[in-house]
Write a protein that holds these residues in place. Structure first.
Motif, PDB file in Angstrom:
ATOM      1  N   ILE A 128       0.853  -1.191   0.000  1.00 44.69           N
ATOM      2  CA  ILE A 128       0.000   0.000   0.000  1.00 44.69           C
ATOM      3  C   ILE A 128       0.890   1.243   0.000  1.00 44.69           C
ATOM      4  CG2 ILE A 128      -1.842   1.231   1.184  1.00 44.69           C
ATOM      5  CD1 ILE A 128      -2.615  -1.402   2.504  1.00 44.69           C
ATOM      6  N   PRO A 129       0.835   2.080  -1.026  1.00 45.83           N
ATOM      7  CA  PRO A 129       1.642   3.313  -1.038  1.00 45.83           C
ATOM      8  C   PRO A 129       1.218   4.261   0.090  1.00 45.83           C
ATOM      9  CG  PRO A 129       0.825   2.787  -3.236  1.00 45.83           C
ATOM     10  CD  PRO A 129       0.098   1.893  -2.292  1.00 45.83           C
ATOM     11  N   LEU A 130       2.195   4.834   0.755  1.00 41.81           N
ATOM     12  CA  LEU A 130       1.912   5.689   1.903  1.00 41.81           C
ATOM     13  C   LEU A 130       1.078   6.895   1.511  1.00 41.81           C
ATOM     14  CD1 LEU A 130       2.262   6.762   4.785  1.00 41.81           C
ATOM     15  CD2 LEU A 130       4.493   7.661   4.090  1.00 41.81           C
ATOM     16  N   MET A 131       1.496   7.629   0.495  1.00 45.35           N
ATOM     17  CA  MET A 131       0.795   8.860   0.134  1.00 45.35           C
ATOM     18  C   MET A 131      -0.627   8.580  -0.328  1.00 45.35           C
ATOM     19  SD  MET A 131       0.964  12.065   0.153  1.00 45.35           S
ATOM     20  CE  MET A 131       2.726  12.231   0.489  1.00 45.35           C
ATOM     21  N   LEU A 132      -0.814   7.543  -1.129  1.00 44.13           N
ATOM     22  CA  LEU A 132      -2.145   7.212  -1.614  1.00 44.13           C
ATOM     23  C   LEU A 132      -3.064   6.833  -0.456  1.00 44.13           C
ATOM     24  CD1 LEU A 132      -4.108   6.685  -3.928  1.00 44.13           C
ATOM     25  CD2 LEU A 132      -3.159   4.365  -4.113  1.00 44.13           C
ATOM     26  N   THR A 155       3.739   2.753   7.715  1.00 53.40           N
ATOM     27  CA  THR A 155       5.203   2.757   7.612  1.00 53.40           C
ATOM     28  C   THR A 155       5.888   1.873   8.653  1.00 53.40           C
ATOM     29  OG1 THR A 155       5.275   4.769   8.982  1.00 53.40           O
ATOM     30  CG2 THR A 155       5.311   5.060   6.598  1.00 53.40           C
ATOM     31  N   TRP A 156       5.137   1.370   9.643  1.00 54.17           N
ATOM     32  CA  TRP A 156       5.765   0.563  10.688  1.00 54.17           C
ATOM     33  C   TRP A 156       6.481  -0.674  10.136  1.00 54.17           C
ATOM     34  CZ3 TRP A 156       4.514  -4.498  11.325  1.00 54.17           C
ATOM     35  CH2 TRP A 156       3.281  -4.930  10.814  1.00 54.17           C
ATOM     36  N   PRO A 157       6.055  -1.278   8.996  1.00 54.71           N
ATOM     37  CA  PRO A 157       6.825  -2.427   8.488  1.00 54.71           C
ATOM     38  C   PRO A 157       8.272  -2.107   8.165  1.00 54.71           C
ATOM     39  CG  PRO A 157       4.660  -2.396   7.474  1.00 54.71           C
ATOM     40  CD  PRO A 157       4.806  -1.109   8.223  1.00 54.71           C
ATOM     41  N   GLN A 158       8.577  -0.835   7.834  1.00 52.59           N
ATOM     42  CA  GLN A 158       9.969  -0.471   7.581  1.00 52.59           C
ATOM     43  C   GLN A 158      10.815  -0.645   8.847  1.00 52.59           C
ATOM     44  OE1 GLN A 158      11.058   0.330   4.603  1.00 52.59           O
ATOM     45  NE2 GLN A 158       9.088   0.518   3.552  1.00 52.59           N
ATOM     46  N   ALA A 159      10.285  -0.158   9.968  1.00 51.68           N
ATOM     47  CA  ALA A 159      10.998  -0.320  11.234  1.00 51.68           C
ATOM     48  C   ALA A 159      11.040  -1.777  11.664  1.00 51.68           C
ATOM     49  CB  ALA A 159      10.339   0.529  12.316  1.00 51.68           C
ATOM     50  N   ALA A 160       9.952  -2.512  11.421  1.00 55.74           N
ATOM     51  CA  ALA A 160       9.916  -3.925  11.796  1.00 55.74           C
ATOM     52  C   ALA A 160      10.960  -4.737  11.031  1.00 55.74           C
ATOM     53  CB  ALA A 160       8.514  -4.484  11.552  1.00 55.74           C
ATOM     54  N   ARG A 161      11.122  -4.445   9.762  1.00 52.65           N
ATOM     55  CA  ARG A 161      12.097  -5.185   8.961  1.00 52.65           C
ATOM     56  C   ARG A 161      13.525  -4.921   9.444  1.00 52.65           C
ATOM     57  NH1 ARG A 161      12.840  -3.568   2.756  1.00 52.65           N
ATOM     58  NH2 ARG A 161      13.573  -1.707   3.845  1.00 52.65           N
ATOM     59  N   ILE A 162      13.844  -3.650   9.715  1.00 52.91           N
ATOM     60  CA  ILE A 162      15.186  -3.324  10.189  1.00 52.91           C
ATOM     61  C   ILE A 162      15.446  -3.942  11.550  1.00 52.91           C
ATOM     62  CG2 ILE A 162      16.723  -1.442  10.823  1.00 52.91           C
ATOM     63  CD1 ILE A 162      16.198  -1.624   7.842  1.00 52.91           C
TER      64      ILE A 162
END
Length: 319
Positions: A162-166, A191-198
């Motif tokens: 899912i695109p953030l801006m959309l 956006t939390w999946p970005q932090a979860a992946r790192i």
């Protein structure tokens, strides 16, 4: 037995071996072991490098200045940013009004100063929720693995698509009441999946280290091992990505306000002022002031993130 009073040893093939007395042996500097008494760590080394990095110093000073403006805007202006007088419409700069007035007769300087609060608070709040949710889920998934890791990974993949801006534009248009908290929750939710992946990858790497194995062999519980040994050594990449995303969140909030689907017009923000100033871009520099403030703020956070990344990366660290 040979006579060693003169430091002479036994004769060997017509030669005599002499041994110098201990008090006459000069100790070279290379023979001296210097003990500072303070063990080194990656955090101490990183801080030492950051203090010597001019990019970090400049970025930190800019961020400190922005935070002061956000917390105490009254220190920089005594004008009400919401007070507008049509008699001053498009008047040039004057005493107490260094940026002049916009088309509605509002003081541009006051609106630029107070606009920092909404944009920065939305960015900081979204970053905190982003770090709390994503970092916690990623760390637990990476440390315990198994079913928890599978569930978190599959849910994160859904949000990745899912695109953030959309998603932010669609959801903000569906809401009747839009506040800073609404923006914070929506930005962090996608956006939390970005932090979860790192966090997951850093924890997986840290939990396979020897010190973790030693802690478990000594009987330390798993949760204590995670909190005391794994997380402190896996926090570096998460800190770097957090500083970078902070700038992204500030830009995203300003973009939503610019498009008219962010904060309501009653809230003073840089994005709303940029949207208002674009109509007069050919005849006035109204757009320049909030846009410059937004650009400098985002640039300072990006510079900070780059400096922290270089300091915490052993491969990029200068010896």
């Amino acid at each position: 037995m040979p006579d060693l009073d003169n430091g002479a040893g036994p004769e060997r093939g017509g030669q005599r071996h002499f041994v110098a007395p201990p008090d006459e042996v000069e100790v070279l500097a290379t023979d001296v072991v210097v003990d500072s008494g303070v063990p080194t760590s990656i955090w101490r080394d990183a801080w030492r490098q950051l203090r010597r990095n001019p990019i970090f110093v400049v970025a930190a000073l800019l961020i400190a200045f922005v935070l002061i403006v956000v917390i105490w805007p009254g220190l920089f202006t005594d004008q009400d940013p919401r007070y507008c007088n049509g008699d001053f419409s498009m008047d040039p700069r004057g005493a107490g009004h260094p940026f002049g007035f916009d088309k509605q007769g509002c003081d541009i300087y006051a609106r630029t100063v107070y606009g920092a609060r909404a944009s920065v608070l939305a960015g900081v709040g979204a970053t905190a929720l982003f770090l709390l949710v994503g970092g916690t889920l990623g760390a637990l998934a990476g440390f315990y693995g198994g079913l928890l890791d599978s569930i978190v990974s599959r849910v994160a993949e859904v949000f990745y698509a899912i695109p953030l801006m959309l998603a932010a534009i669609v959801l903000m248009q569906l809401l009747d009441s839009r506040t800073i908290w609404t923006v914070i929750v929506i930005l962090a939710s996608f956006t939390w999946p970005q932090a979860a992946r790192i966090a997951r990858s850093a924890v997986i790497q840290a939990k396979n280290s020897d010190y973790v194995t030693a802690a478990q062999a000594l009987g330390v519980s798993r949760i204590q091992t995670l909190l005391r040994h794994v997380l402190p050594n896996a926090a570096g990449p998460l800190i770097v990505v957090t500083t970078l995303w902070l700038g992204v969140f500030i830009v995203t909030e300003a973009t939503l306000s610019y498009l008219g689907v962010g904060l309501p017009r009653t809230v003073v923000s840089w994005g709303a002022d940029i949207a208002s100033g674009q109509k007069e871009i050919r005849t006035s520099a109204i757009l320049f002031y909030p846009a410059t403030a937004l650009a400098l703020t985002v640039l300072s956070f990006i510079m900070l993130g780059d400096a922290v990344r270089d300091a915490l990366d052993p491969k990029a660290r200068k010896r």
